[in-house]
Scaffold this motif. Structure first.
Motif, PDB file in Angstrom:
ATOM      1  N   TYR A 194      -4.035   3.079  -3.106  1.00  0.00           N
ATOM      2  CA  TYR A 194      -3.110   2.898  -4.231  1.00  0.00           C
ATOM      3  C   TYR A 194      -2.073   1.868  -3.841  1.00  0.00           C
ATOM      4  CZ  TYR A 194      -4.856   6.753  -6.988  1.00  0.00           C
ATOM      5  OH  TYR A 194      -5.645   7.560  -7.762  1.00  0.00           O
ATOM      6  N   PHE A 195      -1.820   0.925  -4.736  1.00  0.00           N
ATOM      7  CA  PHE A 195      -0.823  -0.103  -4.505  1.00  0.00           C
ATOM      8  C   PHE A 195       0.260   0.006  -5.559  1.00  0.00           C
ATOM      9  CE2 PHE A 195      -4.655  -1.712  -2.564  1.00  0.00           C
ATOM     10  CZ  PHE A 195      -4.195  -2.221  -1.354  1.00  0.00           C
ATOM     11  N   GLU A 196       1.504  -0.124  -5.107  1.00  0.00           N
ATOM     12  CA  GLU A 196       2.624  -0.142  -6.040  1.00  0.00           C
ATOM     13  C   GLU A 196       2.694  -1.514  -6.689  1.00  0.00           C
ATOM     14  OE1 GLU A 196       7.452   0.397  -6.078  1.00  0.00           O
ATOM     15  OE2 GLU A 196       6.323   1.023  -4.311  1.00  0.00           O
ATOM     16  N   VAL A 197       2.950  -1.531  -7.980  1.00  0.00           N
ATOM     17  CA  VAL A 197       3.051  -2.788  -8.707  1.00  0.00           C
ATOM     18  C   VAL A 197       4.465  -2.955  -9.247  1.00  0.00           C
ATOM     19  CG1 VAL A 197       0.619  -2.811  -9.349  1.00  0.00           C
ATOM     20  CG2 VAL A 197       2.270  -1.818 -10.916  1.00  0.00           C
ATOM     21  N   ASP A 198       4.818  -4.195  -9.451  1.00  0.00           N
ATOM     22  CA  ASP A 198       6.056  -4.481 -10.152  1.00  0.00           C
ATOM     23  C   ASP A 198       5.723  -5.486 -11.246  1.00  0.00           C
ATOM     24  OD1 ASP A 198       5.615  -6.800  -8.731  1.00  0.00           O
ATOM     25  OD2 ASP A 198       7.461  -6.721  -7.603  1.00  0.00           O
ATOM     26  N   GLY A 199       6.622  -5.622 -12.157  1.00  0.00           N
ATOM     27  CA  GLY A 199       6.394  -6.611 -13.201  1.00  0.00           C
ATOM     28  C   GLY A 199       5.582  -6.078 -14.367  1.00  0.00           C
ATOM     29  N   ASP A 200       4.737  -6.918 -14.891  1.00  0.00           N
ATOM     30  CA  ASP A 200       4.024  -6.717 -16.142  1.00  0.00           C
ATOM     31  C   ASP A 200       2.768  -5.858 -15.970  1.00  0.00           C
ATOM     32  OD1 ASP A 200       3.020  -6.970 -18.714  1.00  0.00           O
ATOM     33  OD2 ASP A 200       2.301  -9.025 -18.390  1.00  0.00           O
ATOM     34  N   LEU A 201       2.927  -4.543 -15.994  1.00  0.00           N
ATOM     35  CA  LEU A 201       1.774  -3.643 -15.827  1.00  0.00           C
ATOM     36  C   LEU A 201       0.713  -3.861 -16.901  1.00  0.00           C
ATOM     37  CD1 LEU A 201       0.423  -1.380 -14.255  1.00  0.00           C
ATOM     38  CD2 LEU A 201       1.732   0.227 -15.607  1.00  0.00           C
ATOM     39  N   PRO A 202       1.061  -3.958 -18.195  1.00  0.00           N
ATOM     40  CA  PRO A 202       0.025  -4.244 -19.198  1.00  0.00           C
ATOM     41  C   PRO A 202      -0.704  -5.559 -18.902  1.00  0.00           C
ATOM     42  CG  PRO A 202       2.003  -3.457 -20.290  1.00  0.00           C
ATOM     43  CD  PRO A 202       2.360  -3.691 -18.846  1.00  0.00           C
ATOM     44  N   GLY A 203       0.030  -6.545 -18.416  1.00  0.00           N
ATOM     45  CA  GLY A 203      -0.585  -7.824 -18.071  1.00  0.00           C
ATOM     46  C   GLY A 203      -1.564  -7.695 -16.911  1.00  0.00           C
ATOM     47  N   ILE A 204      -1.228  -6.861 -15.932  1.00  0.00           N
ATOM     48  CA  ILE A 204      -2.122  -6.628 -14.794  1.00  0.00           C
ATOM     49  C   ILE A 204      -3.405  -5.960 -15.274  1.00  0.00           C
ATOM     50  CG2 ILE A 204      -2.426  -5.285 -12.672  1.00  0.00           C
ATOM     51  CD1 ILE A 204       0.609  -5.765 -12.171  1.00  0.00           C
ATOM     52  N   LEU A 205      -3.269  -4.949 -16.126  1.00  0.00           N
ATOM     53  CA  LEU A 205      -4.443  -4.247 -16.637  1.00  0.00           C
ATOM     54  C   LEU A 205      -5.312  -5.182 -17.481  1.00  0.00           C
ATOM     55  CD1 LEU A 205      -2.747  -0.854 -17.543  1.00  0.00           C
ATOM     56  CD2 LEU A 205      -4.201  -1.336 -15.557  1.00  0.00           C
ATOM     57  N   GLU A 206      -4.680  -6.056 -18.251  1.00  0.00           N
ATOM     58  CA  GLU A 206      -5.420  -7.023 -19.054  1.00  0.00           C
ATOM     59  C   GLU A 206      -6.176  -8.005 -18.148  1.00  0.00           C
ATOM     60  OE1 GLU A 206      -4.297 -10.671 -22.002  1.00  0.00           O
ATOM     61  OE2 GLU A 206      -3.234  -8.770 -22.333  1.00  0.00           O
TER      62      GLU A 206
ATOM     63  N   LEU B 103       0.873  -1.171   0.000  1.00  0.00           N
ATOM     64  CA  LEU B 103       0.000   0.000   0.000  1.00  0.00           C
ATOM     65  C   LEU B 103       0.907   1.217   0.000  1.00  0.00           C
ATOM     66  CD1 LEU B 103      -2.835   1.280   0.306  1.00  0.00           C
ATOM     67  CD2 LEU B 103      -2.447   1.219   2.765  1.00  0.00           C
ATOM     68  N   CYS B 104       0.725   2.105  -0.968  1.00  0.00           N
ATOM     69  CA  CYS B 104       1.638   3.242  -1.069  1.00  0.00           C
ATOM     70  C   CYS B 104       0.928   4.585  -0.960  1.00  0.00           C
ATOM     71  CB  CYS B 104       2.467   3.160  -2.346  1.00  0.00           C
ATOM     72  SG  CYS B 104       1.519   3.185  -3.866  1.00  0.00           S
TER      73      CYS B 104
ATOM     74  N   PRO C  34       4.324  11.133   8.880  1.00  0.00           N
ATOM     75  CA  PRO C  34       5.613  10.833   9.518  1.00  0.00           C
ATOM     76  C   PRO C  34       6.505   9.963   8.637  1.00  0.00           C
ATOM     77  CG  PRO C  34       3.787  10.387  11.024  1.00  0.00           C
ATOM     78  CD  PRO C  34       3.185  10.680   9.677  1.00  0.00           C
ATOM     79  N   ASP C  35       7.802  10.088   8.832  1.00  0.00           N
ATOM     80  CA  ASP C  35       8.773   9.342   8.025  1.00  0.00           C
ATOM     81  C   ASP C  35       8.585   7.833   8.115  1.00  0.00           C
ATOM     82  OD1 ASP C  35       9.927  11.660   7.105  1.00  0.00           O
ATOM     83  OD2 ASP C  35      11.551  11.641   8.585  1.00  0.00           O
ATOM     84  N   ASP C  36       8.096   7.341   9.244  1.00  0.00           N
ATOM     85  CA  ASP C  36       7.942   5.896   9.389  1.00  0.00           C
ATOM     86  C   ASP C  36       6.611   5.372   8.847  1.00  0.00           C
ATOM     87  OD1 ASP C  36       6.362   6.964  11.386  1.00  0.00           O
ATOM     88  OD2 ASP C  36       7.024   5.561  12.930  1.00  0.00           O
ATOM     89  N   CYS C  37       5.782   6.253   8.294  1.00  0.00           N
ATOM     90  CA  CYS C  37       4.524   5.834   7.678  1.00  0.00           C
ATOM     91  C   CYS C  37       4.863   5.214   6.331  1.00  0.00           C
ATOM     92  CB  CYS C  37       3.587   7.021   7.495  1.00  0.00           C
ATOM     93  SG  CYS C  37       1.955   6.569   6.887  1.00  0.00           S
ATOM     94  N   ARG C  38       4.360   4.020   6.080  1.00  0.00           N
ATOM     95  CA  ARG C  38       4.719   3.290   4.859  1.00  0.00           C
ATOM     96  C   ARG C  38       3.925   3.723   3.635  1.00  0.00           C
ATOM     97  NH1 ARG C  38       7.473  -1.875   5.613  1.00  0.00           N
ATOM     98  NH2 ARG C  38       6.574  -2.275   3.593  1.00  0.00           N
TER      99      ARG C  38
END
Length: 131
Positions: free
Chosen positions: A73-85, A7-8, A46-50
């Motif tokens: 909002y969640f940060e994603v890694d990898g295949d963004l077009p694949g996630i959207l598909e 969670l970002c 605060p700085d320690d808030c993730r």
């Protein structure tokens, strides 16, 4: 892949943005950050808030096109077009995006079949090129 532990950002929608900014500054000690990112007001957590917290203002009678309330909002890694598909394959849809945030990355908003909206954040070095 979207990871729940990544969670970002929480996007909060307000019908009175000035009052909301003042409220969070007084109650939590999170003043507005002097930064311009579209219609968002970013709060200094605060700085320690993730994760970050932003406020988007709109008039009470407006149907705001980007949210049905709080949007995580969640940060994603990898295949963004694949996630959207995959979102579409599962009966969801891409509501908007990409929305470039120079120096940060790109934002997308997707909606599940029941109307719940989730934001997707791809860091600049992992983001797909804008359309």
């Amino acid at each position: 892949m979207i990871h729940p532990h990544r969670l970002c950002q929480l996007e909060l929608h307000s019908e009175n943005i000035r009052a909301s900014i003042d409220f969070f500054a007084e109650i939590f000690g999170w003043p507005a950050v002097p930064i311009a990112i579209h219609e968002y007001t970013v709060l200094a957590v605060p700085d320690d808030c993730r994760f970050g917290i932003s406020i988007v203002g709109h008039l009470p009678q407006e149907h705001h096109p980007y949210s049905s309330g709080v949007v995580p909002y969640f940060e994603v890694d990898g295949d963004l077009p694949g996630i959207l598909e995959k979102v579409e394959q599962l009966g969801g849809k891409q509501v908007w995006g990409p929305r470039p945030m120079p120096g940060y990355g790109q934002l997308y908003c997707v909606e599940d079949p029941g109307g719940i909206r989730i934001g997707i954040y791809a860091r600049e070095d992992k983001a797909a090129p804008p359309d």
